[in-house]
Every structure is written in C-alpha cells, then in structure tokens.
Write a protein that holds these residues in place. Structure first.
Motif, PDB file in Angstrom:
ATOM      1  N   LEU A 181       0.994   9.262   2.688  1.00 23.44           N
ATOM      2  CA  LEU A 181       1.693   8.122   1.993  1.00 23.44           C
ATOM      3  C   LEU A 181       2.376   7.085   2.959  1.00 23.44           C
ATOM      4  N   MET A 182       1.312   6.827   4.117  1.00 27.65           N
ATOM      5  CA  MET A 182       1.530   5.581   4.846  1.00 27.65           C
ATOM      6  C   MET A 182       0.461   5.041   5.311  1.00 27.65           C
ATOM      7  N   LYS A 183       0.098   3.829   4.740  1.00 29.38           N
ATOM      8  CA  LYS A 183      -1.207   2.854   4.694  1.00 29.38           C
ATOM      9  C   LYS A 183      -1.290   2.640   6.128  1.00 29.38           C
ATOM     10  N   ASN A 184      -2.764   2.779   6.589  1.00 29.97           N
ATOM     11  CA  ASN A 184      -3.258   2.460   8.130  1.00 29.97           C
ATOM     12  C   ASN A 184      -2.445   3.144   9.192  1.00 29.97           C
ATOM     13  N   ALA A 185      -2.093   4.421   8.935  1.00 27.50           N
ATOM     14  CA  ALA A 185      -1.248   4.956   9.874  1.00 27.50           C
ATOM     15  C   ALA A 185      -1.851   5.292  11.224  1.00 27.50           C
ATOM     16  N   LEU A 186      -3.394   5.575  11.172  1.00 26.48           N
ATOM     17  CA  LEU A 186      -4.052   6.100  12.214  1.00 26.48           C
ATOM     18  C   LEU A 186      -4.872   5.219  12.881  1.00 26.48           C
ATOM     19  N   GLY A 187      -5.175   4.562  14.034  1.00 25.38           N
ATOM     20  CA  GLY A 187      -6.315   3.620  14.142  1.00 25.38           C
ATOM     21  C   GLY A 187      -6.458   3.270  15.506  1.00 25.38           C
ATOM     22  N   ALA A 188      -7.314   2.330  15.885  1.00 23.30           N
ATOM     23  CA  ALA A 188      -7.358   1.696  17.096  1.00 23.30           C
ATOM     24  C   ALA A 188      -7.712   0.263  16.969  1.00 23.30           C
ATOM     25  N   THR A 293       3.718  -1.054   3.226  1.00 21.01           N
ATOM     26  CA  THR A 293       3.156  -0.093   3.579  1.00 21.01           C
ATOM     27  C   THR A 293       3.527   1.419   3.353  1.00 21.01           C
ATOM     28  N   LYS A 294       4.627   1.070   2.816  1.00 18.14           N
ATOM     29  CA  LYS A 294       5.225   2.464   2.175  1.00 18.14           C
ATOM     30  C   LYS A 294       4.901   2.249   0.676  1.00 18.14           C
ATOM     31  N   PHE A 295       5.272   1.398   0.006  1.00 12.53           N
ATOM     32  CA  PHE A 295       5.509   1.253  -1.479  1.00 12.53           C
ATOM     33  C   PHE A 295       4.089   1.028  -2.278  1.00 12.53           C
ATOM     34  N   GLU A 296       3.062   0.552  -1.512  1.00 11.64           N
ATOM     35  CA  GLU A 296       1.838   0.344  -2.007  1.00 11.64           C
ATOM     36  C   GLU A 296       1.384   1.632  -2.499  1.00 11.64           C
ATOM     37  N   PRO A 297       1.117   2.679  -1.478  1.00  7.52           N
ATOM     38  CA  PRO A 297       0.598   4.293  -1.974  1.00  7.52           C
ATOM     39  C   PRO A 297       1.435   4.824  -2.951  1.00  7.52           C
ATOM     40  N   VAL A 298       2.916   4.618  -3.186  1.00 11.26           N
ATOM     41  CA  VAL A 298       3.790   5.188  -3.955  1.00 11.26           C
ATOM     42  C   VAL A 298       3.533   4.690  -5.438  1.00 11.26           C
ATOM     43  N   HIS A 345       7.687  -5.394  -8.781  1.00 14.48           N
ATOM     44  CA  HIS A 345       7.360  -4.309  -9.195  1.00 14.48           C
ATOM     45  C   HIS A 345       8.485  -3.372  -9.119  1.00 14.48           C
ATOM     46  N   PRO A 346       8.935  -2.446  -9.828  1.00 20.44           N
ATOM     47  CA  PRO A 346      10.043  -1.746  -9.658  1.00 20.44           C
ATOM     48  C   PRO A 346      10.242  -0.863  -8.682  1.00 20.44           C
ATOM     49  N   VAL A 347       9.117  -0.494  -8.045  1.00 21.21           N
ATOM     50  CA  VAL A 347       9.084   0.368  -6.667  1.00 21.21           C
ATOM     51  C   VAL A 347       9.926  -0.102  -5.710  1.00 21.21           C
ATOM     52  N   ILE A 348      10.394  -1.559  -5.482  1.00 14.25           N
ATOM     53  CA  ILE A 348      11.054  -2.128  -4.397  1.00 14.25           C
ATOM     54  C   ILE A 348      12.508  -2.002  -4.666  1.00 14.25           C
ATOM     55  N   GLU A 349      12.820  -1.633  -6.086  1.00 17.00           N
ATOM     56  CA  GLU A 349      14.087  -1.195  -6.258  1.00 17.00           C
ATOM     57  C   GLU A 349      14.714   0.257  -5.640  1.00 17.00           C
ATOM     58  N   ASP A 350      13.579   0.989  -5.130  1.00  6.74           N
ATOM     59  CA  ASP A 350      14.040   2.157  -4.355  1.00  6.74           C
ATOM     60  C   ASP A 350      14.507   1.827  -3.072  1.00  6.74           C
ATOM     61  N   LEU A 351      15.651   1.709  -2.840  1.00  6.02           N
ATOM     62  CA  LEU A 351      16.350   1.268  -1.322  1.00  6.02           C
ATOM     63  C   LEU A 351      16.012   2.470  -0.623  1.00  6.02           C
ATOM     64  N   ALA A 352      15.868   3.634  -0.802  1.00  4.71           N
ATOM     65  CA  ALA A 352      15.675   4.512   0.102  1.00  4.71           C
ATOM     66  C   ALA A 352      14.465   4.501   0.764  1.00  4.71           C
ATOM     67  N   LEU A 353      13.343   4.320  -0.143  1.00  2.83           N
ATOM     68  CA  LEU A 353      11.927   4.100   0.260  1.00  2.83           C
ATOM     69  C   LEU A 353      11.818   2.885   1.133  1.00  2.83           C
ATOM     70  N   MET A 354      12.441   1.727   0.680  1.00  2.00           N
ATOM     71  CA  MET A 354      12.336   0.457   1.527  1.00  2.00           C
ATOM     72  C   MET A 354      12.948   0.619   2.851  1.00  2.00           C
ATOM     73  N   ARG A 355      14.205   1.599   2.994  1.00  4.57           N
ATOM     74  CA  ARG A 355      14.661   1.597   4.187  1.00  4.57           C
ATOM     75  C   ARG A 355      13.906   2.597   5.173  1.00  4.57           C
ATOM     76  N   ALA A 356      13.033   3.630   4.389  1.00  5.34           N
ATOM     77  CA  ALA A 356      12.483   4.308   5.316  1.00  5.34           C
ATOM     78  C   ALA A 356      11.084   3.587   5.718  1.00  5.34           C
ATOM     79  N   ALA A 357      10.718   2.638   4.848  1.00 11.50           N
ATOM     80  CA  ALA A 357       9.446   1.811   5.458  1.00 11.50           C
ATOM     81  C   ALA A 357      10.093   0.816   6.695  1.00 11.50           C
ATOM     82  N   GLN A 358      11.303   0.201   6.744  1.00 11.25           N
ATOM     83  CA  GLN A 358      11.775  -0.259   7.747  1.00 11.25           C
ATOM     84  C   GLN A 358      11.645   0.366   9.161  1.00 11.25           C
TER      85      GLN A 358
END
Length: 424
Positions: A181-188, A293-298, A345-358
């Motif tokens: 549930l986190m886009k592009n989490a691992l890389g180089a 990065t958080k709400f895209e996969p959700v 998109h209604p997903v941005i109204e999930d403030l807990a998700l938005m804060r977690a993304a931050q």
C-alpha cells in the motif's frame, strides 16, 4: 588530504566515472574518504526509432557487438517484429526477454527474474554493456532497478513507449518497485545513459493510457513552464485525439507535439537531472506526488489520475495560503477536465490516510519537512510548503470538495481506475 585519480585504462564502464580524496589523523587511528561519482544521461527525441534508417540504436549496439533487451509483453506484441527487423538489418545479434508489466508486476520478484536473465549463462551482461529497455512506466521502473543491481551498476538505454515512460519514468534516475500500500517504496537511483523518445510509438496506446500519461506533462507545465501550459490549453485535446499527431497528417500539430514533449522533458530534467540523487527537495516534478503515494493504491487509480487529483487539490490549498488566486486554480481544473483527468476523488476526504501519507513522505524526503510543491503567483511557477497543519489540511479538503461538487461527475475522470489494481 591526498587526491587520487584512478587510471582510465582500468575503467569498468565508459558511462560512469569517479574520484576521491583520503585523509588520516596524525595518530594513525582514523581515515576519512571524500568520494565523487559522475555520470552522463542523455534524452533525445527521435523519429521512427525502429526504422533501419534511424541510426540511434545501431550507434550504441554495433560497437558492443550485440544487444540484450528487456521488453514489455504488450509492446513486444505491437512492436516486437519491428525491433527484431531493425537489429537484423544492421547485423547486430539481438537477445530479447519479454516480461509482463502490469502494476501488480511492479515487485522485487519481477526485478529478480530480470536480473537472473541478464546474468544467466549465454547472456551474462557485462558491467559496462548497455541493456536495452523497451516499454512503459512499470517496465521502466523494474528493469531500471534490475540494471542497478546487476554488477552493482549496469548501464541501460530506455525507449519509453508510453507518455509516462517517455517524459517521466523513463529518463528518471529513480528506479523502484511498490511496497504494501505504498507506491514506489523500494528502489535505487540509476538513470538510463540514453533515453530515446519517439512519439510514433504513442500511436498504439489505449486512450486511457495516453490520457493518464499526459498528467505528467500537465504537472511540469503547472509548476515550471507557462508556455507549456498555454500549449496544452490550446492543443491538448487535439494531441489526445490524434495520439500526439501520429494518426493525422498535420505538420503544424506534429510540430506542436514535438515542442510539448521537449518542453516537458526539459522542465523535468533541468531539476531531476541536476539533482540526480535527490540530495535537495526543491523538486517541482514532485507536484502531485505527496498524498497520492498513499491514496493512489487505496483508490485503485491510474497513476496520472491520482497525480491530477492531488495537483488540483494542492491548487486549492495554494489559494488558502495566498499563493494562487481562484482563477489560476480554476484554469488548472479546467485543463485537467478538458483532458479527461480527475480533479477530485472521495479518497482524499480520509484525513487519517492523508496524514499518514504526510508522515511517510516527510521521512522519505529527509525528515526535516514535508516540502509540498504548490503553484505560486501564476501557473508555471511554484514554491514549497514546509508543512501542512491538520487544520489547514481539513479546510483545504473541505474547500476542494465543495468546489468540485458542482461538476456533474463530482470531478471524476475518464477511465480513471486501474484494471489490475492488486498490490504487493
């Protein structure tokens, strides 16, 4: 301090270089090394890259004596014959390995399979030998990471067959896979040594992939190039309708298409390319890439639509802090909607998700601040919000929801959902 320049005759690759200095304390108890690493990454617009008369690929692979290629399965079906015919015409042995490249394939398992092929008996790519990568954004990210791991740094040439891979993911130094549930989490950090952009390849793109890729061009226009923004306002719909002037005999529109691509690439690379290892966070190209990065996969959104939603929301946020007037915000919303991109998109109204993304992105950006990219003064310029407090976040979400509620579709976009919305 003693400077040391290693002998050129012992170079492991023609594409990279390095040097350093070493010092030690008088007591013989401590050593310190200051080292530098240098590379050169070129991005080039070409016409009909697989036409045997086009020299770019032959110039790279004829001296190497062969070409080893990683190719997207869909791209191989559409362009594989032309790719093979090109190398056959030039008498260059070609080895192709085909990989499926859906969002659900953006995993370490895919990267390991690629690396295993590149290092296998009969293939065994040398440390200085450029691999050829042909595909869209997912293949770009996974194959680039495989090359970063192989021999600890193997060069590669990128042919982006989608808008995203041509103007953003392809020339980018950031190779990656998704995490839970986190886009592009691992890389180089490992950019291609050469990126070839051929809009003729866009002719075969599905409309939804063409559209969501254009979001990355809108991104650079909105925060870094006023002229590019105007070109999209005037010609964006025509570029989509003709797949960037590949389905219409219109020399004037073809010239516009080339200018749009070049301006987008220049705006992107003048920041990304000169900050290759992301040592600073003054990065306009991060516009639309904080909360998404958080709400895209959700939400299961296509990447470009997720970026567009965040761009639009951040423009509303910019009006609240006095950086952008409502006319500027509405011009951005109008352009996105004109191109069929989502702006809410209604997903941005999930403030807990938005804060977690931050919280996650703040750590990713070094931990000192959030550094949200937002338009400032006019579209085509930007600045950085060090933090977005909870009260401001909630007010911006509410204000943006109210602004978009007047749209018949609530701010949704055309074909905005992933068809393979499964995540690792």
């Amino acid at each position: 301090m003693t400077a040391l320049r290693h002998a050129d005759g012992y170079a492991t690759s023609a594409h990279y270089d390095g040097s350093g200095r070493i010092r030690h304390d008088a007591g013989g108890r401590s050593l310190t090394v200051d080292a530098t690493f240098s590379l050169r990454a070129e991005v080039r617009l070409v016409d009909r890259v697989f036409d045997p008369a086009t020299p770019d690929l032959a110039q790279v692979y004829a001296p190497a004596g062969r070409c080893v290629a990683l190719v997207d399965a869909t791209v191989d079906r559409l362009h594989g014959d032309a790719l093979r015919a090109y190398f056959a015409e030039h008498g260059i042995p070609l080895t192709v390995e085909v990989f499926r490249a859906l969002e659900e394939d953006k995993t370490l398992d895919t990267v390991c399979r690629m690396a295993a092929f590149l290092g296998s008996d009969g293939c065994d790519v040398a440390r200085g030998e450029p691999v050829l990568v042909v595909g869209g954004g997912v293949l770009t990210d996974t194959a680039g990471l495989a090359c970063a791991l192989l021999n600890r740094r193997t060069p590669y040439v990128m042919i982006g067959t989608s808008i995203v891979s041509a103007v953003d993911a392809g020339p980018s130094p950031r190779t990656c896979v998704n995490g839970t549930l986190m886009k592009n989490a691992l890389g180089a950090y490992h950019p291609p040594v050469l990126t070839l952009v051929d809009r003729a390849l866009f002719r075969t793109l599905a409309p939804e992939h063409l559209r969501h890729g254009v979001a990355e061009i809108v991104k650079m226009a909105a925060v870094d190039d006023e002229v590019l923004f105007g070109l999209l306002q005037r010609h964006g719909r025509a570029l989509l309708a003709t797949r960037f002037a590949t389905t219409a005999d219109d020399p004037e529109l073809a010239a516009v298409a080339d200018e749009v691509l070049f301006r987008s690439l220049y705006a992107y690379m003048r920041h990304e390319g000169t900050n290759m290892f992301e040592t600073r966070q003054d990065r306009p190209h991060a516009y639309g890439h904080t909360w998404s990065t958080k709400f895209e996969p959700v939400a299961g959104l296509l990447h470009g639509h997720a970026v567009a939603v965040e761009m639009a929301f951040t423009a509303t946020l910019a009006t609240l802090v006095g950086w952008l007037d409502e006319d500027g915000r509405d011009a951005l919303l109008a352009l996105c909607r004109d191109l069929g991109l989502a702006v809410h998109h209604p997903v941005i109204e999930d403030l807990a998700l938005m804060r977690a993304a931050q919280d996650t992105v703040r750590r990713k950006r070094g931990g000192s601040a959030l550094w949200v990219v937002a338009p400032r003064d006019v579209l085509g310029r930007c600045d950085y919000l060090a933090e977005v407090e909870d009260s401001l976040l909630a007010e911006a979400v509410g204000r943006h929801r109210a602004r978009c509620s007047g749209f018949p579709d609530g701010g949704g976009g055309s074909d905005m959902y992933l068809r393979d919305a499964r995540w690792a």
